[in-house]
Write a protein that holds these residues in place. Structure first.
Motif, PDB file in Angstrom:
ATOM      1  N   SER A   1       3.603   8.810 -14.742  1.00 44.71           N
ATOM      2  CA  SER A   1       4.875   8.099 -14.577  1.00 44.71           C
ATOM      3  C   SER A   1       5.422   8.277 -13.164  1.00 44.71           C
ATOM      4  O   SER A   1       6.033   7.362 -12.607  1.00 44.71           O
ATOM      5  CB  SER A   1       5.898   8.595 -15.606  1.00 44.71           C
ATOM      6  OG  SER A   1       6.155   9.976 -15.445  1.00 44.71           O
ATOM      7  N   ALA A   2       5.185   9.456 -12.561  1.00 43.39           N
ATOM      8  CA  ALA A   2       5.695   9.723 -11.210  1.00 43.39           C
ATOM      9  C   ALA A   2       5.079   8.767 -10.196  1.00 43.39           C
ATOM     10  O   ALA A   2       5.789   8.203  -9.344  1.00 43.39           O
ATOM     11  CB  ALA A   2       5.417  11.166 -10.815  1.00 43.39           C
ATOM     12  N   THR A   3       3.758   8.567 -10.273  1.00 45.70           N
ATOM     13  CA  THR A   3       3.123   7.670  -9.299  1.00 45.70           C
ATOM     14  C   THR A   3       3.634   6.241  -9.474  1.00 45.70           C
ATOM     15  O   THR A   3       3.869   5.533  -8.493  1.00 45.70           O
ATOM     16  CB  THR A   3       1.588   7.690  -9.429  1.00 45.70           C
ATOM     17  OG1 THR A   3       1.221   7.419 -10.786  1.00 45.70           O
ATOM     18  CG2 THR A   3       1.024   9.032  -9.026  1.00 45.70           C
ATOM     19  N   TYR A   4       3.827   5.814 -10.714  1.00 43.53           N
ATOM     20  CA  TYR A   4       4.315   4.449 -10.940  1.00 43.53           C
ATOM     21  C   TYR A   4       5.767   4.286 -10.490  1.00 43.53           C
ATOM     22  O   TYR A   4       6.160   3.223  -9.998  1.00 43.53           O
ATOM     23  CB  TYR A   4       4.161   4.068 -12.412  1.00 43.53           C
ATOM     24  CG  TYR A   4       2.750   3.652 -12.765  1.00 43.53           C
ATOM     25  CD1 TYR A   4       2.149   2.559 -12.138  1.00 43.53           C
ATOM     26  CD2 TYR A   4       2.010   4.357 -13.702  1.00 43.53           C
ATOM     27  CE1 TYR A   4       0.849   2.182 -12.448  1.00 43.53           C
ATOM     28  CE2 TYR A   4       0.708   3.981 -14.027  1.00 43.53           C
ATOM     29  CZ  TYR A   4       0.134   2.894 -13.385  1.00 43.53           C
ATOM     30  OH  TYR A   4      -1.152   2.525 -13.690  1.00 43.53           O
ATOM     31  N   LYS A   5       6.576   5.331 -10.640  1.00 46.77           N
ATOM     32  CA  LYS A   5       7.961   5.248 -10.159  1.00 46.77           C
ATOM     33  C   LYS A   5       7.992   5.078  -8.644  1.00 46.77           C
ATOM     34  O   LYS A   5       8.765   4.277  -8.104  1.00 46.77           O
ATOM     35  CB  LYS A   5       8.734   6.508 -10.565  1.00 46.77           C
ATOM     36  CG  LYS A   5       9.142   6.541 -12.025  1.00 46.77           C
ATOM     37  CD  LYS A   5       9.918   7.815 -12.318  1.00 46.77           C
ATOM     38  CE  LYS A   5      10.391   7.866 -13.746  1.00 46.77           C
ATOM     39  NZ  LYS A   5      11.126   9.115 -14.051  1.00 46.77           N
ATOM     40  N   PHE A   6       7.161   5.870  -7.960  1.00 50.07           N
ATOM     41  CA  PHE A   6       7.107   5.740  -6.502  1.00 50.07           C
ATOM     42  C   PHE A   6       6.562   4.371  -6.096  1.00 50.07           C
ATOM     43  O   PHE A   6       7.030   3.755  -5.139  1.00 50.07           O
ATOM     44  CB  PHE A   6       6.249   6.859  -5.892  1.00 50.07           C
ATOM     45  CG  PHE A   6       6.880   8.224  -5.960  1.00 50.07           C
ATOM     46  CD1 PHE A   6       8.229   8.404  -5.704  1.00 50.07           C
ATOM     47  CD2 PHE A   6       6.110   9.337  -6.272  1.00 50.07           C
ATOM     48  CE1 PHE A   6       8.809   9.674  -5.748  1.00 50.07           C
ATOM     49  CE2 PHE A   6       6.674  10.607  -6.326  1.00 50.07           C
ATOM     50  CZ  PHE A   6       8.028  10.772  -6.069  1.00 50.07           C
ATOM     51  N   LEU A   7       5.551   3.903  -6.831  1.00 44.75           N
ATOM     52  CA  LEU A   7       4.997   2.578  -6.531  1.00 44.75           C
ATOM     53  C   LEU A   7       6.056   1.494  -6.706  1.00 44.75           C
ATOM     54  O   LEU A   7       6.134   0.558  -5.893  1.00 44.75           O
ATOM     55  CB  LEU A   7       3.803   2.287  -7.451  1.00 44.75           C
ATOM     56  CG  LEU A   7       2.470   2.918  -7.047  1.00 44.75           C
ATOM     57  CD1 LEU A   7       1.454   2.782  -8.173  1.00 44.75           C
ATOM     58  CD2 LEU A   7       1.920   2.277  -5.768  1.00 44.75           C
ATOM     59  N   ALA A   8       6.872   1.618  -7.746  1.00 46.76           N
ATOM     60  CA  ALA A   8       7.929   0.625  -7.983  1.00 46.76           C
ATOM     61  C   ALA A   8       8.893   0.575  -6.801  1.00 46.76           C
ATOM     62  O   ALA A   8       9.267  -0.510  -6.324  1.00 46.76           O
ATOM     63  CB  ALA A   8       8.678   0.958  -9.275  1.00 46.76           C
ATOM     64  N   ARG A   9       9.274   1.749  -6.305  1.00 48.78           N
ATOM     65  CA  ARG A   9      10.183   1.798  -5.160  1.00 48.78           C
ATOM     66  C   ARG A   9       9.531   1.215  -3.912  1.00 48.78           C
ATOM     67  O   ARG A   9      10.153   0.475  -3.145  1.00 48.78           O
ATOM     68  CB  ARG A   9      10.622   3.237  -4.896  1.00 48.78           C
ATOM     69  CG  ARG A   9      11.566   3.824  -5.936  1.00 48.78           C
ATOM     70  CD  ARG A   9      11.960   5.240  -5.553  1.00 48.78           C
ATOM     71  NE  ARG A   9      12.562   5.281  -4.236  1.00 48.78           N
ATOM     72  CZ  ARG A   9      12.601   6.366  -3.467  1.00 48.78           C
ATOM     73  NH1 ARG A   9      12.048   7.500  -3.879  1.00 48.78           N
ATOM     74  NH2 ARG A   9      13.178   6.321  -2.283  1.00 48.78           N
ATOM     75  N   ALA A  10       8.248   1.586  -3.710  1.00 47.07           N
ATOM     76  CA  ALA A  10       7.545   1.114  -2.512  1.00 47.07           C
ATOM     77  C   ALA A  10       7.375  -0.396  -2.541  1.00 47.07           C
ATOM     78  O   ALA A  10       7.595  -1.084  -1.534  1.00 47.07           O
ATOM     79  CB  ALA A  10       6.191   1.814  -2.408  1.00 47.07           C
TER      80      ALA A  10
END
Length: 461
Positions: free
Chosen positions: A394-403
């Motif tokens: 979930s952490a990687t996807y959250k960062f991807l969403a922001r990016a």
């Protein structure tokens, strides 16, 4: 360092603690529910050290090192256990209270013995031979005994024995005898692995001696036949006799390994304890590398970045090839709102450990936090690389969403948010964002299909 909760089925195989959750197949669902509160720690440095400890042991045991995962639990008790097949869980208490790397390696070799011996699978066969009522009696009694031992309470441990005796039967006796034999087998296997890798079995013995001293009061009048492990003194005596036969018995840990062990201990204290505890263990008069490391962590965690940074810089100057010193400096700057300054030290950490997923994620976070679209494009590449080692989190996807959002790619930002929500169990948000993403992608494209998969999984009862 990151801490979070995780779901895992656990079975204790510590030296003197009873095997409560060894009733795996029968009570897996309940055990998993209880394990939801496991406080797991993710840290590149600690995980790297444990890989260094376990890799030769796994190879000696004929196990592919890549097939076994080692997890760290934020628990101050000395303990380690295997669970769910090829998973080893290590308490921070084992790392913190060990005097040498060899003590930790010895315990890890013991756990490897359980994996190589297929003990969890074979335990299930033994369990099947006992009736439901007998298993319940064992579970309750073993729980009371283990709780008493862990708390150093002789009364509680004896009460647990009473429960055990009340439901005692031949099947239970056979089960516990089998468990004790399994522990003895893992001990002997550990000694073979240590000898095969040119290491001493002394640390394994000294660690078990510590546990024996801690539980002496609780075990004073214990019935050895209602224990799932051999009695501590008998176990230590048998181990010592066998370990002394090895030509490596007096072999010491390499100084470089000792330093890494001490640095991990300093990091754990800095992150898991308050500044007062850190200063008691590492007073300002102590200018050793581990002491400065612990104090730097304690300072930045309480917001004193001004005094923390010079200490970190002294560490990077003294040992510039240590990637974790650079990582810490980057983390300190990032968590104090100085993302742009965090990029340079994290770049140095990544140069030294280019494939480390956790450092890649932290670097990506720093790039995203700068607010630059160009930096966010670079962050996306790093996060995709991190997923190769860290998997879909979930952490990687959250960062991807922001990016993606910062680069103006709203469809992929919506999809990444949906995937993060699904992994966190937020089905409502996952459905909402997946539908939004589907409306923004052309039907049949890989992204549309992924959004559809999220919808399918999130809509299940």
């Amino acid at each position: 360092m990151m801490m979070f909760k995780s779901v895992s089925f656990v079975r204790s195989v510590a030296c003197v603690m009873a095997v409560i959750t060894a009733l795996a197949g029968f009570f897996a669902g309940e055990a998993q529910a209880q394990a939801r509160n496991l406080p797991l720690i993710r840290d590149a440095e600690i995980e790297g050290l444990l890989r260094l400890y376990t890799r030769p042991i796994f190879k000696a045991a004929g196990i592919n090192p890549k097939s076994v995962k080692v997890y760290i639990i934020n628990d101050q008790r000395i303990n380690a256990f295997v669970a769910g097949g090829q998973r080893i869980f290590v308490n921070t208490g084992l790392l913190m209270q060990s005097d040498t790397p060899n003590e930790v390696i010895g315990v890890l070799a013991h756990e490897t013995g359980h994996i190589a011996g297929g003990h969890l699978a074979r335990m299930g066969v033994e369990i099947e031979s006992a009736s439901y009522t007998q298993i319940i009696g064992m579970l309750v009694g073993l729980a009371a005994i283990a709780g008493g031992i862990a708390a150093g309470s002789a009364e509680a441990a004896q009460a647990g024995q009473g429960v055990m005796m009340g439901s005692q039967g031949l099947a239970q006796r056979n089960f516990l005898a089998y468990a004790r034999g399994m522990e003895a087998s893992a001990d002997q296997a550990a000694l073979r692995y240590l000898t095969a890798t040119g290491q001493s079995g002394r640390g394994m013995i000294t660690l078990f001696e510590k546990l024996g001293r801690q539980s002496m009061a609780a075990l004073q009048n214990a019935d050895p036949y209602v224990m799932s492990h051999p009695m501590p003194m008998d176990r230590i005596r048998n181990l010592e006799e066998a370990a002394k036969k090895s030509k490596f018995y007096d072999t010491k840990d390499p100084p470089a390994l000792v330093l890494r062990h001490e640095l991990v201990q300093a990091k754990l204290l800095g992150f898991t304890s308050g500044p007062q505890a850190v200063m008691q263990r590492y007073p300002s008069s102590d200018q050793s590398m581990p002491a400065r490391y612990a104090r730097a962590i304690a300072m930045f965690r309480k917001g004193d970045i001004r005094n923390s940074l010079p200490i970190m810089e002294s560490l990077t100057a003294e040992l510039p090839e240590n990637p974790y010193f650079w990582e810490l400096k980057g983390q300190a700057l990032l968590e104090n709102g100085r993302a742009a300054e965090a990029v340079a030290p994290l770049e140095k950490a990544l140069k030294l450990l280019p494939k480390n997923g956790l450092i890649q994620m932290m670097m990506a976070q720093a790039l995203i936090d700068t607010g630059s679209a160009e930096n966010s494009k670079r962050a996306i590449k790093l996060l995709r690389q991190a997923q190769q080692s860290e998997g879909q989190t979930s952490a990687t996807y959250k960062f991807l969403a922001r990016a993606y959002a910062q680069t103006g790619d709203i469809p992929r930002a919506e999809l990444a948010t949906a995937e993060a929500a699904l992994l966190q169990g937020d089905r409502k948000l996952a459905v909402e964002k997946a539908k939004s993403a589907q409306n923004l992608f052309k039907k049949g494209t890989p992204e549309w299909t992924r959004a559809n998969d999220v919808l399918t999984f999130a809509s299940r009862d």
